[in-house]
Design an enzyme around this catalytic site. Sequence first.
Site, PDB file in Angstrom:
ATOM      1  N   GLY A  71       5.483   4.833  -1.255  1.00 40.73           N
ATOM      2  CA  GLY A  71       6.431   4.763  -0.150  1.00 40.73           C
ATOM      3  C   GLY A  71       7.838   4.472  -0.652  1.00 40.73           C
ATOM      4  N   ALA A 200       0.206   5.799   1.358  1.00 38.78           N
ATOM      5  CA  ALA A 200      -1.238   5.877   1.601  1.00 38.78           C
ATOM      6  C   ALA A 200      -1.933   4.515   1.639  1.00 38.78           C
ATOM      7  CB  ALA A 200      -1.898   6.756   0.537  1.00 38.78           C
ATOM      8  N   THR A 237       3.107  16.478 -12.577  1.00 39.56           N
ATOM      9  CA  THR A 237       1.785  16.999 -12.240  1.00 39.56           C
ATOM     10  C   THR A 237       1.217  16.276 -11.031  1.00 39.56           C
ATOM     11  OG1 THR A 237       1.424  17.569 -14.539  1.00 39.56           O
ATOM     12  CG2 THR A 237      -0.548  17.383 -13.156  1.00 39.56           C
ATOM     13  N   CYS A 327       6.717  -8.050  -1.173  1.00 38.68           N
ATOM     14  CA  CYS A 327       7.756  -7.558  -2.057  1.00 38.68           C
ATOM     15  C   CYS A 327       8.823  -8.598  -2.312  1.00 38.68           C
ATOM     16  CB  CYS A 327       8.385  -6.313  -1.461  1.00 38.68           C
ATOM     17  SG  CYS A 327       7.131  -5.198  -0.890  1.00 38.68           S
TER      18      CYS A 327
HETATM   19  C1  LIG Z   1       4.841  -1.267   1.721  1.00 43.06           C
HETATM   20  C2  LIG Z   1       6.119  -0.767   2.277  1.00 43.06           C
HETATM   21  C3  LIG Z   1       6.959   0.093   1.525  1.00 43.06           C
HETATM   22  C4  LIG Z   1       6.661   0.441   0.097  1.00 43.06           C
HETATM   23  O1  LIG Z   1       5.563   1.288  -0.051  1.00 43.06           O
HETATM   24  P1  LIG Z   1       4.866   1.395  -1.500  1.00 43.06           P
HETATM   25  O2  LIG Z   1       3.941   2.543  -1.386  1.00 43.06           O
HETATM   26  O3  LIG Z   1       4.158   0.107  -1.715  1.00 43.06           O
HETATM   27  O4  LIG Z   1       5.947   1.628  -2.486  1.00 43.06           O
HETATM   28  C5  LIG Z   1       8.101   0.574   2.117  1.00 43.06           C
HETATM   29  N1  LIG Z   1       8.414   0.243   3.377  1.00 43.06           N
HETATM   30  C6  LIG Z   1       7.649  -0.559   4.143  1.00 43.06           C
HETATM   31  C7  LIG Z   1       8.053  -0.843   5.547  1.00 43.06           C
HETATM   32  C8  LIG Z   1       6.478  -1.089   3.611  1.00 43.06           C
HETATM   33  O5  LIG Z   1       5.731  -1.889   4.364  1.00 43.06           O
END
Ligand SMILES: *Cc1c(COP(=O)(O)O)cnc(C)c1O
Length: 390
Positions: A71, A200, A237, A327
Amino acid sequence: MKSIYLDHAATTPLSKKALEAMEPYFCETYGNPNSQHVYGREAAKAVAEARQKIAACIGARPSEVYFTSCGTEADNWAIKGAAAQYRDKGRHIITSVIEHPAVYSTCKQLEKYGYEVTYLPVDGEGFVSPESLEGAIREDTVLVSVMYANNEIGTIEPIKELCEIAHRHGALFHTDAVQATGAIRYDVKDLGVDMLSMSAHKFYGPKGMGALYIRNGLRMEKFMTGGEQERAHRGGTSNTPGIVGMSVALEEAMSTLESDGKYVAKIRDRFVKKVLDNIDEIYYNGPKDASRRLPNNANFSFRYIEGESILYSLDLAGISASSGSACSSGSLEPSRTLLSIGVPIGTAHGSIRFSFGKHNTEEEADYAVDELIKTVKRLRAMSPLYKEKK
Ligand SMILES: *Cc1c(COP(=O)(O)O)cnc(C)c1O
């Protein structure tokens, strides 16, 4: 592990169905989807089918879905890509103060490169107001990025309305839908967004897989230069098992979205009621109106005690929750989101997020509440601040 997992906003367990679907793509159908032989064709077919499934889940066309490694990457691409592509049109970006670091830190970085960023404030429940966007938008605004649902307090933002304002002023609109995807039913065409990020592992899919929806016709700078993968916009890839697992997990999440949402909301509501009935001097952070809040989210600030101490005690008692977001925990900074909704700085330090999942039971939530009540009482009994006040 014998701990009750109440941290689904940080990550979710992989769906068994997704795992099974991924399995053949590790050791059997392991070809590079770009290879011109049977191994490659088989893998390419799996990737194409996965893309179709994901597109169908969000109302997009397959050609509008770009796979990424997470994400965070999708967010980085949306923001940096739009900034680079449209830099001659303008260098002003609008976002909100409560964005996930994947968006927030990316905007901070762009400021170093000469972009100007406006961070829209939020109200006491974490909502961005359409009026504030209307007031901040300018001729040279190229992009507005506001998250669909907040990862700490569960606020669901009025994306459709915000998007209309951005478009009326000629700006693009991106939304970080990482928390929303799999939890809220949406259609990208109905929302009207130009770009949307998902991940995912937040909807029972594998870690290390994300996607960015980019509306057809929108010209976007490449994020990863390299091979021809992802229509030459994101080289590297393809992660065939990850892509397959993501598509199966999303389909599964969408097929039971309403019933899962009702189920987790019921557990959450019961949990919240017990907490509020038994603990005083507490803030229940985020929207009070359940229809405008993620069904799995509960976030509290307990006055006079430290979130880290609560978390530690809960962990010992076999309950896994979170202080703020995964985070930013580890840092001693209080949550930017909680400060933005007006939680006083001292109180923000005493915050815990519980995020429920479809495998949690009412018994688990009841046990967690009982332990939480005991913990808060015990810690407060030791708190000089609490004693002074009494
Ligand atoms: C978890 C999260 C992300 C980051 O996604 P990752 O796949 O862990 O890098 C970004 N935005 C929000 C709102 C999230 O909850």
